[in-house]
Design an enzyme around this catalytic site. Sequence first.
Site, PDB file in Angstrom:
ATOM      1  N   ARG A  39      -1.023  16.489  20.724  1.00 46.65           N
ATOM      2  CA  ARG A  39      -1.750  17.472  20.013  1.00 46.65           C
ATOM      3  C   ARG A  39      -2.645  17.839  21.092  1.00 46.65           C
ATOM      4  NH1 ARG A  39      -4.496  19.993  14.694  1.00 46.65           N
ATOM      5  NH2 ARG A  39      -4.439  22.579  15.448  1.00 46.65           N
ATOM      6  N   HIS A  40      -3.226  19.064  21.492  1.00 51.76           N
ATOM      7  CA  HIS A  40      -4.701  19.013  21.980  1.00 51.76           C
ATOM      8  C   HIS A  40      -5.858  18.870  20.808  1.00 51.76           C
ATOM      9  CE1 HIS A  40      -4.832  22.565  19.489  1.00 51.76           C
ATOM     10  NE2 HIS A  40      -3.544  22.787  19.436  1.00 51.76           N
ATOM     11  N   ARG A  43     -10.289  22.911  19.138  1.00 54.08           N
ATOM     12  CA  ARG A  43     -10.633  24.206  19.698  1.00 54.08           C
ATOM     13  C   ARG A  43     -10.787  25.427  18.871  1.00 54.08           C
ATOM     14  NH1 ARG A  43      -6.888  26.835  16.436  1.00 54.08           N
ATOM     15  NH2 ARG A  43      -5.385  26.064  15.877  1.00 54.08           N
ATOM     16  N   ARG A 107      -5.836  25.783  26.707  1.00 57.25           N
ATOM     17  CA  ARG A 107      -6.319  24.609  25.742  1.00 57.25           C
ATOM     18  C   ARG A 107      -5.118  22.839  25.871  1.00 57.25           C
ATOM     19  NH1 ARG A 107      -4.138  27.776  21.715  1.00 57.25           N
ATOM     20  NH2 ARG A 107      -2.480  27.696  20.686  1.00 57.25           N
ATOM     21  N   ASP A 287       0.412  21.500  17.433  1.00 55.11           N
ATOM     22  CA  ASP A 287       0.354  20.390  16.353  1.00 55.11           C
ATOM     23  C   ASP A 287       2.267  21.109  15.705  1.00 55.11           C
ATOM     24  OD1 ASP A 287      -0.035  22.973  15.004  1.00 55.11           O
ATOM     25  OD2 ASP A 287      -1.182  22.927  13.907  1.00 55.11           O
TER      26      ASP A 287
END
Length: 422
Positions: A39-40, A43, A107, A287
């Site tokens: 996942r990034h 943010r 992102r 996610d």
Amino acid sequence: MSIGGNMVSTAGLLLVALASVCGRVAAERQLVYATVLFRHGDRSPVKAYPTDPYKEDAWPQGFGQLTQEGMRQHYELGQFLRTRYKNFLNESYHRHEVLVRSTDYDRTLMSAEANLAGLYPPKGRQMFRPGLKWQPIPVHTVPQSEERLLSFPLGDCPRYKQLMNETEHTAEFLNVTTAYQDFMELLKSKTALKNVSVKTVWSVFDTLFCESCHNMSAPDWVTADVMDRLTFLNDFGLQFLFGVHQQQQKSRLQGGLLLGEIVKNLTKMAVPDPNQQLKLMMLSAHDTTVAALQASLNVFNGKQPPYASCHIIELYREENGATSVSMFFRNDTSVNPYPLQLPGCALDCPLEDFVRITKPFISDDRDKECQLSSPRLDTKVIVILALSFCLLLAFVVICLLCRFSVCRHKKSIGHHEINQED
């Protein structure tokens, strides 16, 4: 003293034996290929609710963007991967060894780049500017409208929408809706949102969570109990998307697409090929992507995967040539990744078993399965209709033949009379 000496001697022999066994195991099992899906990083919120005191201008890059903390999280993850694969990957970047793909969001693209900065700090001739320990490494993507591998749930599937409608009528979903009805009304009044439901409440949680991560003061109504309730509903929203009802069917239409690609690559990499140089596939996503994949593997814990969490799938070759798959989930930087066991298989799952167990969660023709099945006519009705059509066709043919015969007879008489007059 002799007893103690014997014990020390025995313990020493055991340690030597254990080290020998561990050495043989390490020598016998060789890492061949790895896929890492993450996942990034941290943010800014995706959006603000109407009464939120923090609007988009409160965030340096606006809504939905990677923060400096998110960059640090992925740089650290890249360093972790460097340590984990130090004897597997080249120390310096080699373009044939690693392939990186990301969804087409700022992102996720930036997370992949920060991760690669930690994984491949340049040395020697790979440094193009003295003192700069960074080098550009390609990250591949496709437009959001064409993404079918890393962004879930996909909205192009009528059958999935039907399953979601069925999920809304399950006892579990209705019980949660009833239990939190008063809480939803509270959120409506405090946020001024017109529509707050189990399916949409995640946006309120997301905004408040992001603000809390950056030490922004929360409104008075946001108590610890409110955040606990929002956390539960946010997690349940992910379960609602990929589980609760007909999880296997949902997986075939969503996360199974990614799982199918991973299984195909594992199967390909299991065949020894001296020309094959690819060792690592890196996937930068969301996610929901991690949850969708884990649901299709039946290992999802029901919790939202945290920022920079990483699902690792590794392919090993044994000394006898057999291959096996091991999975790990890194969702806590303070401990080693947690081993994930595919239900019905060992932690080190033989590849053929891994393929067999995951097959029911992967569609052979997803587009076909996405179509809604038309109501089937009863067999007797079909037979009756077919016979009726045949009889009607025969009747029409007979009528046409009779009409043609009469016409010919009349023409024959007419010509004969004319001849007589002549």
